[in-house]
Scaffold this motif. Structure first.
Motif, short mmCIF file in Angstrom:
data_model
loop_
_atom_site.label_atom_id
_atom_site.label_comp_id
_atom_site.label_asym_id
_atom_site.label_seq_id
_atom_site.Cartn_x
_atom_site.Cartn_y
_atom_site.Cartn_z
N PRO A 170 19.19 11.14 13.86
CA PRO A 170 18.01 11.11 13.48
C PRO A 170 17.55 11.05 11.82
O PRO A 170 16.73 10.34 11.56
N THR A 171 18.40 11.48 11.06
CA THR A 171 18.41 11.44 9.58
C THR A 171 18.61 9.82 9.25
O THR A 171 17.63 9.53 8.33
N ARG A 172 19.47 9.39 9.76
CA ARG A 172 19.70 7.93 9.43
C ARG A 172 18.60 6.81 9.87
O ARG A 172 18.16 6.13 9.23
N LEU A 173 18.01 7.21 11.16
CA LEU A 173 16.89 6.62 11.74
C LEU A 173 15.80 6.66 10.84
O LEU A 173 15.09 5.73 10.48
N ARG A 174 15.47 8.10 10.18
CA ARG A 174 14.23 8.19 9.30
C ARG A 174 14.70 7.67 8.01
O ARG A 174 13.51 7.04 7.34
N ILE A 175 15.80 7.43 7.75
CA ILE A 175 16.09 6.77 6.29
C ILE A 175 15.69 5.68 6.55
O ILE A 175 15.06 4.96 5.53
N CYS A 176 16.09 4.62 7.53
CA CYS A 176 16.02 3.15 7.85
C CYS A 176 14.42 3.11 7.82
O CYS A 176 14.04 2.08 7.36
N GLY A 177 13.98 3.95 8.45
CA GLY A 177 12.32 3.70 9.01
C GLY A 177 11.59 3.75 7.54
O GLY A 177 10.77 3.05 7.45
N ALA B 257 15.58 10.36 -5.32
CA ALA B 257 14.83 11.55 -5.47
C ALA B 257 13.85 11.63 -4.44
O ALA B 257 13.51 12.47 -3.91
N VAL B 258 13.13 10.79 -4.36
CA VAL B 258 11.77 10.21 -3.64
C VAL B 258 12.17 10.45 -2.18
O VAL B 258 11.68 11.08 -1.38
N LEU B 259 13.26 9.50 -1.76
CA LEU B 259 14.00 9.72 -0.55
C LEU B 259 14.13 10.93 0.06
O LEU B 259 13.78 11.39 0.96
N ARG B 260 14.90 11.67 -0.77
CA ARG B 260 15.45 13.01 -0.61
C ARG B 260 14.32 14.01 -0.20
O ARG B 260 14.18 14.67 0.63
N ASP B 261 13.28 13.98 -1.21
CA ASP B 261 12.20 14.67 -0.96
C ASP B 261 10.97 14.52 0.04
O ASP B 261 10.68 15.44 0.65
N THR B 262 11.29 13.37 0.42
CA THR B 262 10.31 12.82 1.56
C THR B 262 11.03 13.26 3.00
O THR B 262 10.06 13.81 3.69
N LEU B 263 12.26 13.30 2.87
CA LEU B 263 12.86 13.60 4.31
C LEU B 263 13.02 15.20 4.10
O LEU B 263 13.29 15.76 5.21
N GLY B 264 12.80 15.87 2.99
CA GLY B 264 13.13 17.40 2.92
C GLY B 264 14.65 17.89 3.29
O GLY B 264 14.87 18.72 3.92
N SER C 194 18.84 17.89 1.46
CA SER C 194 19.68 18.35 0.12
C SER C 194 20.00 16.85 -0.37
O SER C 194 20.19 16.01 0.48
N ASP C 195 20.44 16.81 -1.82
CA ASP C 195 21.19 15.85 -2.19
C ASP C 195 22.47 15.61 -1.24
O ASP C 195 22.75 14.20 -1.23
N ALA C 196 23.39 16.36 -1.16
CA ALA C 196 24.71 16.20 -0.37
C ALA C 196 24.34 15.70 0.87
O ALA C 196 25.22 14.60 1.31
N THR C 197 23.50 16.12 1.87
CA THR C 197 23.24 15.73 3.02
C THR C 197 22.56 14.17 2.73
O THR C 197 23.31 13.20 3.78
N LEU C 198 21.89 13.92 2.11
CA LEU C 198 21.42 12.25 1.90
C LEU C 198 22.76 11.58 1.42
O LEU C 198 22.91 10.26 2.08
N SER C 199 23.12 11.96 0.39
CA SER C 199 24.58 11.23 0.00
C SER C 199 25.20 10.81 1.07
O SER C 199 25.90 9.90 1.29
N LYS C 200 25.75 11.87 2.05
CA LYS C 200 26.51 11.68 2.96
C LYS C 200 26.07 10.57 3.97
O LYS C 200 26.71 9.66 4.72
N GLN C 201 24.81 10.79 4.40
CA GLN C 201 24.22 9.77 5.40
C GLN C 201 24.18 8.31 4.76
O GLN C 201 24.20 7.53 5.30
N LEU C 202 23.83 8.25 3.30
CA LEU C 202 23.55 7.06 2.58
C LEU C 202 25.18 6.58 2.71
O LEU C 202 25.31 5.28 2.86
N LYS C 203 26.09 7.35 2.57
CA LYS C 203 27.60 6.54 2.60
C LYS C 203 27.80 5.93 3.68
O LYS C 203 28.50 4.95 3.77
N ILE C 204 27.40 6.65 5.09
CA ILE C 204 27.74 6.07 6.20
C ILE C 204 27.14 4.82 6.38
O ILE C 204 27.49 3.72 6.83
N LEU C 205 25.81 4.85 5.93
CA LEU C 205 24.91 3.48 6.09
C LEU C 205 25.44 2.30 5.12
O LEU C 205 25.48 1.19 5.45
#
Length: 105
Positions: A13-20, A31-38, A40-51
């Protein structure tokens, strides 16, 4: 139009939302992506690393003329491979849901 293809990298779900969120844009500030998804920095960083490891996103750091300190802005963008994978994944989900567009032969 890509062929429908379920993608295990895009699907969580988080990666699907990032791509969308990134799909219609050239790039988005981390920061805008993080805030839009609601999330943390760590969670977004982890998901972006995978992508990024899959070649689906690229990250670029730039300085901001509006800031007087050395902090940099991280920009996130879908790569062409990321756009294709996301589009193919959405088509696969539409097929699963029975809402796939009719494809010309």
């Amino acid at each position: 139009m890509p062929e429908p293809r379920f993608d295990e990298v895009v699907h969580p779900p988080t990666r699907l939302r990032i791509c969308g969120l990134l799909r219609p844009l050239e790039e988005m500030d981390f920061a805008v992506l993080r805030d839009t998804l609601g999330i943390s920095d760590a969670t977004l960083s982890k998901q972006l690393k995978i992508l990024a490891e899959a070649g689906y996103v690229r990250l670029a750091k730039t300085t901001s003329p509006a800031r007087r300190d050395a902090r940099r802005i991280t920009w996130v963008a879908l790569t062409p491979a990321g756009r294709n994978s996301f589009d193919a994944h959405v088509l696969a989900l539409q097929e699963i849901a029975g809402t796939a567009p009719v494809r010309p032969d």
